[in-house]
Design an enzyme around this catalytic site. Structure first.
Site, short mmCIF file in Angstrom:
data_model
loop_
_atom_site.label_atom_id
_atom_site.label_comp_id
_atom_site.label_asym_id
_atom_site.label_seq_id
_atom_site.Cartn_x
_atom_site.Cartn_y
_atom_site.Cartn_z
N HIS A 277 0.83 -1.21 0.00
CA HIS A 277 0.00 0.00 0.00
C HIS A 277 0.86 1.26 0.00
CE1 HIS A 277 0.34 0.85 4.42
NE2 HIS A 277 0.32 -0.46 4.55
N ASP A 289 6.31 0.73 6.52
CA ASP A 289 4.86 0.56 6.42
C ASP A 289 4.27 1.67 5.57
OD1 ASP A 289 2.32 -0.41 6.85
OD2 ASP A 289 2.07 0.59 8.78
N GLU A 323 -4.88 1.61 2.61
CA GLU A 323 -4.93 0.44 3.49
C GLU A 323 -5.05 0.86 4.95
OE1 GLU A 323 -3.30 -2.61 6.23
OE2 GLU A 323 -2.52 -0.61 5.82
N GLU A 324 -4.39 1.95 5.33
CA GLU A 324 -4.27 2.28 6.75
C GLU A 324 -5.60 2.66 7.40
OE1 GLU A 324 -1.95 1.58 8.47
OE2 GLU A 324 -0.03 1.79 7.47
N ASP A 351 3.50 -6.41 3.40
CA ASP A 351 3.09 -5.35 4.31
C ASP A 351 3.53 -5.66 5.74
OD1 ASP A 351 1.97 -3.05 5.30
OD2 ASP A 351 -0.08 -3.81 5.34
N HIS A 425 3.95 2.46 12.57
CA HIS A 425 3.05 3.57 12.92
C HIS A 425 3.69 4.61 13.85
CE1 HIS A 425 -0.84 0.97 12.09
NE2 HIS A 425 -0.05 1.09 11.04
#
Length: 458
Positions: A277, A289, A323-324, A351, A425
């Site tokens: 993503h 990520d 995606e997130e 991912d 994140h």
């Protein structure tokens, strides 16, 4: 045994040996190209340093789309195109502020708003804190104990899991569902222990999911150090907490999946998809990520083209959007595949970061099918330490394909998982924390599996 049967068996054995030799030579070519002439690291550097964080609906996300399309066109793939998709547009706003109120003392802490969370009032929220370790514990406490307070979810990662993704899975409900669950009992806000085993001072964001049957209350993540400090104080006496966040939800925005394709020579309408993503959270550069995932997918397609390989089926490197905080890109890709009457036979998602490759997980095959996969491919992938072929999950961007293509093989790329949740994140998810060789090895592993599926089926 009759002579014709012996001849037939000898021919079959000879063909099988020749096929294995051909596959082995091709995998060596793939790895040589990725490791000697690889372009994944330089492409990731540009994405991280020249564009940066790419939250869905943001200007940076659009820059990444334009850059990705131009890069794919420069590689001369047979087709490069965009798929329109409407995505959520959430903004964090000014930096969050938070502190523990311990009597007359204010102790500043590191925290960040959860993705999709609502803002506090302009003056912030101050309230007593009640600590819980599960959503079920809320019901035992009830409204009398919770109403008017800030609920502090403080369940840590379970260190007994060898694969850290399993620990993330068992702790993640407090972030995703905690705010709405607490709001039903009258909580005015939620703070959540960051989803990591690392004892650091980086707060970990990530999406929360509000439900329609409860008020939307502000929710933020505390760094692990801050969570431990707050928990220690609560063990001795009641304390209050203050936090202020300025996030807002804007109308949905137009964005795109970015797709590069090598068209199949025998089955042009049959597809093998691979990628990750393009969107990321806004705290850093989205390196692991999922910058590494999109770059590995792109590099896998580039490597196969550079070796002169002509696929039987059409191969697609896909940069999925959103995606997130919504999965809209994956949903749209599957929906359009069905609408355009495409046949999808396999999809691979990267991912879990760009760390050392270990292998692949296959979503849903039977024991017999898994035995066949290992029998056919384990020895070929073994020299490259990418031979862990197991039953497991695939990835949220490719999961929607299952609705329309129940027989498709959905596969997750498995790198070593031990360091992923150190950066996941967080403000620490930057280019400097990606290892060049690990990134290249991952791209080569994905390209190798794509080749094997294309040539030999699954």
């Amino acid at each position: 045994m009759k002579r014709p049967l012996l001849i037939t068996l000898a021919l079959i054995l000879g063909f099988t040996t020749t096929q294995a030799q051909q596959d082995s030579l091709m995998l060596r070519k793939i790895y040589d190209e990725a490791l000697v002439n690889g372009q994944s690291y330089q492409n990731l550097r540009y994405l991280c340093k020249n564009i940066g964080g790419r939250l869905s609906g943001s200007a940076n996300a659009q820059k990444a789309v334009e850059w990705g399309k131009k890069l794919m066109e420069g590689y001369g793939f047979d087709k490069v195109f965009l798929q329109e998709v409407m995505v959520p547009h959430w903004e964090r706003g000014a930096k969050e502020v938070g502190y523990i109120i311990n009597g007359s003392k204010k102790i500043p802490v590191k925290l960040c708003a959860l993705g999709m969370a609502v803002a506090t009032p302009p003056q912030g929220i101050t309230a007593s804190v009640i600590e819980v370790h599960s959503l079920a514990e809320l019901a035992t406490l009830g409204e009398k104990a919770i109403k008017g307070k800030i609920v502090f979810f403080n369940r840590p990662f379970d260190p007994r899991f060898i694969q850290t993704l399993a620990a993330y899975g068992t702790a993640g409900d407090q972030r995703r569902a905690g705010p709405s669950a607490a709001a039903k009992y009258g909580a005015v806000g939620v703070i959540v222990r960051s989803l990591t085993e690392s004892n650091d001072d980086y707060p970990h964001t990530g999406a929360t999911l509000y439900t329609d049957d409860a008020p939307k209350i502000p929710a933020a993540a505390l760094s692990v150090k801050a969570a431990n400090q707050l928990s220690a104080l609560l063990k001795s006496h009641p304390v209050k907490f203050y936090f202020k966040q300025n996030c807002r939800q804007l109308p949905d925005a137009l964005s795109y999946n970015v797709i590069g394709e090598m068209t199949g020579s025998e089955h042009p309408n049959r597809f093998i998809t691979f990628g990750g993503h393009l969107d990321s959270w806004d705290l850093a550069e989205g390196a692991h990520d999922d910058g590494t995932g999109v770059i590995q997918g792109l590099e896998a397609l580039r490597v196969l083209k550079a070796t002169g390989y002509r696929p039987k089926n059409s191969l697609r490197a896909v940069f999925f959007m959103n995606e997130e905080n919504g999965d809209r890109g994956g949903l749209k890709y599957a929906e359009l595949g069905d609408k355009n009457k495409e046949e999808h036979i396999a999809a691979i998602e990267s991912d879990l970061g760009g760390f050392t490759p270990r292998g692949f997980s296959f979503d849903g095959p039977s024991t017999v099918q898994m035995q066949s996969i290992n029998h056919n491919w384990k020895k070929l992938l073994e020299p490259y330490d990418a031979d862990k072929l197991i039953v497991g999950g695939s990835g949220s961007d490719i999961e929607p394909l299952r609705k329309y293509y129940p027989k498709a093989a959905l596969i997750g790329f498995l790198p070593d998982s031990q360091r992923y949740f150190d950066v996941h994140h967080t403000p620490n998810d930057v280019f400097e924390n990606v290892n060049k060789r690990e990134l290249e090895l991952g791209a080569a592993a994905i390209a190798s599996l794509v080749y094997l599926i294309d040539m030999r089926g699954i």
